[in-house]
Scaffold this active site. Sequence first.
Site, PDB file in Angstrom:
ATOM      1  N   TYR A 275      -5.645   5.660  -8.770  1.00 25.83           N
ATOM      2  CA  TYR A 275      -6.779   4.855  -8.313  1.00 25.83           C
ATOM      3  C   TYR A 275      -8.059   5.265  -9.032  1.00 25.83           C
ATOM      4  O   TYR A 275      -8.874   4.406  -9.405  1.00 25.83           O
ATOM      5  CB  TYR A 275      -6.957   4.995  -6.798  1.00 25.83           C
TER       6      TYR A 275
ATOM      7  N   CYS B  42       0.819  -1.213   0.000  1.00 25.14           N
ATOM      8  CA  CYS B  42       0.000   0.000   0.000  1.00 25.14           C
ATOM      9  C   CYS B  42       0.853   1.264   0.000  1.00 25.14           C
ATOM     10  O   CYS B  42       1.689   1.441   0.888  1.00 25.14           O
ATOM     11  CB  CYS B  42      -0.919  -0.019   1.219  1.00 25.14           C
TER      12      CYS B  42
END
Length: 326
Positions: free
Chosen positions: A195, A63
């Site tokens: 994203y 992440c």
Amino acid sequence: MGQLVDGVWHDSWYDTESTGGRFRRSVTAYRNWITPDGRPGPSGKGGFPAESGRYHLYVCLACPWAHRTLIFRALKGLTEHIGVSAVHPNMLSEGWTFATDFPGATGDRLYGLPFLRDLYLRADPRASGRVTVPVLWDRLSDTIVSNESAEIIRMFNSAFDGLTGNGQDYCPAELLPQIEAMNERVYSNVNNGVYKTGFATSQEAYDEAVAPLFETLDWLEDHLSGNRYLCGPRITEADWRLFTTLVRFDPVYHTHFKCNRAWLREYPSLWGWTRELYQWPGVAETVRFDHIVRHYHYSHATINPHRIIPINPVIDWHAPHGRDGL
């Protein structure tokens, strides 16, 4: 990426039908601050003084948001003071798990919990919201200090200086307006832009996201052609916030998220800058490409339903970066 609703787990992906195919990131729920003396920070409540061994960091090594916190933990000499647990890179129907059958997945080093959601429920048995990383946990009060990465790195930047003697400041007051302006543009168009591009479920949403992504990369390339770092000759928080996205760009975002107008390594200045930061003392050890490639390709069934893991390009991250003359 499931969520808790009044303490009950629901395996539900982000709702893009109601947004015209657009990905909208959830707002983090825990916003307390560690401060040198435990006084309240800019948000949340007080009672979290900087103390060695009191706090524990939960991360996913894939992440980029969690990666920020690991970098600041390393840069600020906090590795001996703040422990770390790393989840498994696969994020499936149960969300983040503490399974240990992947190198680098540590399990829950504090309580032996099976799922990250169990940590959220330990803090609040009726918790609601997305179960995200990073999580900064207070062992003394048995609760979450923060799950907002941007604020965790600000805490790490200064709260523990009296304990460690490390006064390196990545967010100096005189550069704060410039840092904040850079962070705002980079977050919207690059950090979150990849994203918004990759999770788009309509052509319109994709087009809206991918255009400013590459416009900003073009602008950053030009900016870094004449500046050593984003805010001038001194490395700052803004650089590290951008780095965690760009180090993932060619391995996952370019192809998996359809950010494929160009590879990062086709931008001479950005590519050299990213390699320089990768080679910064202590930083390479925080980068786990095996977790990065595995997580994105295996966890996103809507993008890669057969969960095929690509071989990926061979990249020499230790090649000379050529930035010393700027």
